[in-house]
Design a protein around this motif. Structure first.
Motif, PDB file in Angstrom:
ATOM      1  N   GLU A 288     -48.413  78.824 -53.204  1.00  0.00           N
ATOM      2  CA  GLU A 288     -47.901  77.682 -52.972  1.00  0.00           C
ATOM      3  C   GLU A 288     -48.909  76.613 -52.547  1.00  0.00           C
ATOM      4  O   GLU A 288     -49.356  75.494 -52.749  1.00  0.00           O
ATOM      5  CB  GLU A 288     -47.051  77.672 -51.700  1.00  0.00           C
ATOM      6  N   LYS A 292     -49.922  73.006 -54.297  1.00  0.00           N
ATOM      7  CA  LYS A 292     -50.198  71.802 -53.560  1.00  0.00           C
ATOM      8  C   LYS A 292     -51.585  71.215 -53.832  1.00  0.00           C
ATOM      9  O   LYS A 292     -51.659  70.007 -53.900  1.00  0.00           O
ATOM     10  CB  LYS A 292     -50.118  71.906 -52.219  1.00  0.00           C
ATOM     11  N   GLN A 326     -49.855  64.914 -46.482  1.00  0.00           N
ATOM     12  CA  GLN A 326     -48.695  66.179 -46.270  1.00  0.00           C
ATOM     13  C   GLN A 326     -49.228  67.547 -46.595  1.00  0.00           C
ATOM     14  O   GLN A 326     -49.306  68.238 -46.029  1.00  0.00           O
ATOM     15  CB  GLN A 326     -47.589  65.741 -46.890  1.00  0.00           C
ATOM     16  N   ALA A 327     -49.924  67.350 -47.917  1.00  0.00           N
ATOM     17  CA  ALA A 327     -50.166  68.882 -48.567  1.00  0.00           C
ATOM     18  C   ALA A 327     -51.425  69.338 -47.853  1.00  0.00           C
ATOM     19  O   ALA A 327     -51.518  70.435 -47.722  1.00  0.00           O
ATOM     20  CB  ALA A 327     -50.580  68.510 -49.973  1.00  0.00           C
ATOM     21  N   LYS A 329     -52.370  69.206 -44.874  1.00  0.00           N
ATOM     22  CA  LYS A 329     -51.629  69.521 -43.366  1.00  0.00           C
ATOM     23  C   LYS A 329     -51.205  70.986 -43.781  1.00  0.00           C
ATOM     24  O   LYS A 329     -51.704  71.947 -43.041  1.00  0.00           O
ATOM     25  CB  LYS A 329     -50.844  68.768 -42.681  1.00  0.00           C
ATOM     26  N   GLU A 330     -50.303  71.077 -44.696  1.00  0.00           N
ATOM     27  CA  GLU A 330     -49.587  72.152 -45.070  1.00  0.00           C
ATOM     28  C   GLU A 330     -50.674  73.321 -45.488  1.00  0.00           C
ATOM     29  O   GLU A 330     -50.385  74.778 -44.923  1.00  0.00           O
ATOM     30  CB  GLU A 330     -48.419  72.032 -46.032  1.00  0.00           C
ATOM     31  N   ASP A 333     -52.649  74.520 -42.412  1.00  0.00           N
ATOM     32  CA  ASP A 333     -51.674  75.280 -41.496  1.00  0.00           C
ATOM     33  C   ASP A 333     -51.170  76.552 -42.095  1.00  0.00           C
ATOM     34  O   ASP A 333     -51.377  77.761 -41.297  1.00  0.00           O
ATOM     35  CB  ASP A 333     -50.421  74.410 -41.221  1.00  0.00           C
ATOM     36  N   ASP A 334     -51.385  76.854 -43.489  1.00  0.00           N
ATOM     37  CA  ASP A 334     -51.063  78.028 -43.955  1.00  0.00           C
ATOM     38  C   ASP A 334     -52.075  78.928 -43.845  1.00  0.00           C
ATOM     39  O   ASP A 334     -52.327  80.053 -43.824  1.00  0.00           O
ATOM     40  CB  ASP A 334     -50.582  77.911 -45.444  1.00  0.00           C
ATOM     41  N   TYR A 354     -57.709  72.081 -39.800  1.00  0.00           N
ATOM     42  CA  TYR A 354     -56.613  71.303 -39.798  1.00  0.00           C
ATOM     43  C   TYR A 354     -56.763  70.124 -38.871  1.00  0.00           C
ATOM     44  O   TYR A 354     -56.037  69.084 -39.199  1.00  0.00           O
ATOM     45  CB  TYR A 354     -55.759  72.257 -38.977  1.00  0.00           C
TER      46      TYR A 354
END
Length: 391
Positions: A288, A292, A326-327, A329-330, A333-334, A354
């Motif tokens: 994922e 992204k 958005q991507a 940050k994700e 975070d992942d 981050y």
């Protein structure tokens, strides 16, 4: 339509990453110096980067720049940011930062002085838009410029000005008229030693960068420093889309760094007698993250590639901005999640990444403002946020 990078672009990226890796000790000294209020190491880094062709990437060669297309410039900003955020910030601000407005709107004399100075690493230029009561509502700004003979007299205040104490000038948005409408807005180039200008102590944002307040108390600058005298807000924002793409590329660089670190980590770290990479749940997270990152890059590259026919498309820029913020940050975070407790520790680099990308949902127009602009384009209507009678 070819979605692949050319061989020349790949070589340029590899050479740039190698150069920046060699400059890392200087970058670390510059970062630590900034935290102490000592900007001499930063100036040393700026000059070293200029000597290695890492500043003014898309500035014309006649002014000392590298003359690269915007797409190549963004590829290198992403690469440099991946290696180090201090260097990424310098390349962004000298390529797709405020200097772009001077290149687009300035006189020949202004271009020769400021664009050349930035590309050679002699000076830095900040951008001043936001005010205490004019954030997303940028046209509510009240900082005013009035012409008196051969001088411009400025009154007002700006906030959240990045690198102000490390730079020598600010390209300042201000009002030349008194109607209160956007048509009053123009821009001037303010030297940081101008009488009547005070730069505050600033505050440190969560990415570890200081942002400053500028106070103008009948600040006087030469009339020759006018960049655009009123009725210029639309032009300034059109140029500002290049700055947005530069900021987006920095987010991509931080997200890429997080992804690559996490990818290596899960192949080295073992739990339950197995590599973390052996667990399907974690493999899905990696997949994922990759999807992204690729999608975010393609949206950014599309906006840059289409500048061959002019300035960046506002729609394509907003679409890239919303998705990348958005991507990124994700992805970051992942990466923290994949490292577990270590990801949360400052000794490991992913938590800092981050913090670097989090501001991207705010600066350069919040995600909500950009979604409003996208919707306005789709519906072919102006979605004014102003209360009735306040437009």
């Amino acid at each position: 339509m070819d979605f692949q990078l050319t061989g020349d672009q790949r070589e340029l990226i590899a050479a740039t990453e190698k150069l920046c890796t060699q400059l890392l000790p200087l970058a670390k000294e510059a970062h630590e110096g900034e935290k102490r209020g000592d900007f001499a190491p930063l100036q040393k880094l700026r000059k070293a980067m200029a000597e290695n062709g890492l500043l003014g990437l898309n500035m014309p060669t006649e002014y000392g720049g590298m003359g690269l297309p915007l797409l190549d410039t963004l590829l290198l900003i992403q690469t440099i940011q991946k290696v180090d955020s201090t260097m990424g910030g310098l390349t962004h601000r000298t390529s797709t930062g405020a200097i772009g407005a001077i290149l687009e709107l300035g006189t020949d004399e202004q271009k020769a002085q400021y664009v050349t100075g930035v590309a050679r690493g002699d000076i830095g230029v900040s951008i001043g838009i936001t005010e205490p009561n004019a954030g997303s509502a940028a046209t509510a700004m009240t900082t005013r410029a009035r012409i008196e003979g051969d001088e411009v007299v400025i009154t007002g205040q700006k906030i959240f000005i990045s690198a102000a104490k490390a730079h020598h000038y600010t390209m300042l948005y201000c009002r030349f008229g008194t109607t209160g409408r956007a048509s009053d807005i123009g821009a001037v180039i303010v030297p940081h030693d101008a009488p009547g200008l005070t730069i505050g102590n600033g505050s440190e944002n969560m990415a570890g960068e200081r942002q400053y307040e500028l106070f103008f108390d009948d600040c006087r600058i030469p009339k020759a420093n006018i960049l655009a005298e009123g009725n210029a807000f639309g032009k300034l924002i059109s140029v500002y889309n290049s700055e947005r793409l530069g900021s987006i590329s920095r987010m991509l660089g931080s997200a890429q760094a997080s992804f690559e670190f996490a990818l290596q980590y899960v192949q080295e770290r073992e739990q339950f007698g197995r590599q973390l990479a052996d667990f399907q749940g974690l493999q899905w997270i990696l997949a994922e993250m990759k999807v992204k990152l690729e999608a975010a890059q393609l949206l950014t590259y599309r906006a840059a590639a289409n500048t061959a026919i002019g300035l960046p498309s506002p729609l394509e820029t907003s679409v890239a901005k919303v998705y990348v913020a958005q991507a990124a940050k994700e992805i970051c975070d992942d990466a923290i999640q994949l490292l577990g407790g270590y990801g949360y520790m400052t000794e490991y680099p992913v938590e800092a990444r981050y913090r670097e990308v989090r501001g991207g949902s705010i600066y350069g127009g919040t995600l909500q403002i950009h979604k409003n602009m996208i919707a306005g384009h789709l519906l072919k209507r102006k979605n004014s946020q102003w209360a009735k009678g306040k437009e």
